[in-house]
Scaffold this active site. Sequence first.
Site: not given
Length: 465
Positions: A77, A120, A165, A296, A298, A367
Amino acid sequence: MQRYEFPPEFQFGAATAAAQIEGAGHEDGKTDSIWDAYCRTPGNIIDGSNIEVACDHYHRMEEDVALIKRLNLDMYRFSISWARVRPDDRDFNALGIDFYSRLVDELLANDITPWITLYHWDEPRALLEQGGWANRDTAYRFAEYAARVYEELGDRVEYWTTLNEPWCSSFLSYAAGIHAPGYTDPKQAVAAAHHLLLGHGLAAKEIRSRADGKPLSLGITLNFTVAHPADPNSAADHDAARQIDGAHNRIFLDPLLRGSYPADVCDDMREAGLDRVIRDGDLDIISQPLDVLGVNFYNGVAVAGPSGSEINSTTPYVGAERIRTLSRGLPVTDMGWEVLADDLRELLIRLDKEYTGPAGIPIFITENGAAYPDVCDETGFVDDTHTRLAYIRDHLIAVHEAIGQGVDINGYFAWSLMDNFEWTFGYTKRFGIVRVDYETGARTPKASAHWYARTASRKGFDAPA
Ligand code: GBH
């Protein structure tokens, strides 16, 4: 030991973004993106660095694809730099397009599936001079750019992500002042969020109308948080969690997958003017059918309302400025983000139940990964067995458990393929499974990369039960 086996069709990959790795900041016709400009203002980037060279991927593309191949990855990606392909938002740049065309060919020649992200965060600086995403017109400029890139690469690429995002490119960029352009205006942030969604919908229409029977998997990537009330018995903390969930997750999910903004988010963001930027017909455009949702993830957070105690984060949320993030006493990464893989499992099960399941669309983890303060030996090797490797392994276990509970998840991308420019943190935070020596440009797979390569080729791994 327990064996974690993924379905044979499950895809393993790694992700990067143009501004974070490419360099060649002003070569072959590329002009300033908003991040080139942002880096020039002293104080914006903590190590005073810029993205002129970054990981020099622009000149090391073949070597980097060979590296991806050596890691046995099914997919790669990457993102396209808008400012490289359409400098100054004027004429399209043949040399810029050619770079991505060669990258796609190189990946295909190595049997690696390309996954393109169109945005991005690095739009031409010229667009910012017109107001950036706070200006509705930027959504139309984005759709034009997306249509052209699809015309150039759509014959060879099936997987397309419009935005990465949008929370970051709206709230973090226009309200929190943390990402380029570094503004602190809630009104512009809310307008940016809506115009990003509009740009997604317009671009999706342009792409879909050009697919013409070619295989197409079109989606968007959102960054999610899992917000827990710090005190489960506190109504104020529950309300804080509701607001954070609204401002991060539902403000994007609901327009995309349900065709409307959530009523409570509209209330929270009324003062910032959310309802004033929405025009008739916008939500129909935004809620275009999606083929895939990019997730994504985290970290999750515990949050408290106005009556809590210790303050350890000041992330500003539009409409929720008085919410505080409290420590849960968990281990943290080099970013200070708490590590709890269960939060990812919880998120995936919830997304499936409330959004992607009913819509019948699969999830890809686009991600997931972690920065740690790496120490390398004299060969450049980093043994991150107990840090990054453990983080990725534990989050893959969470993905495996979610799949076991019926969630349709088709792949996982580690963030990131290699150490790179971590935005405001410059080169001080290392997310790569491959180490980059910024002096020599040398790439050295870390222990996590070796483990991940084995996992990708065996479609699974063993881990302590
Ligand atoms: C991603 O963004 C980006 O797509 C990528 O470019 C970047 O390099 C990578 O992650 C690593 O940062 O409230 O303090 O608990 C990350 C988005 C949004 C994730 C804020 C962490 C909450 C931090 N981030 N979020 S906190």
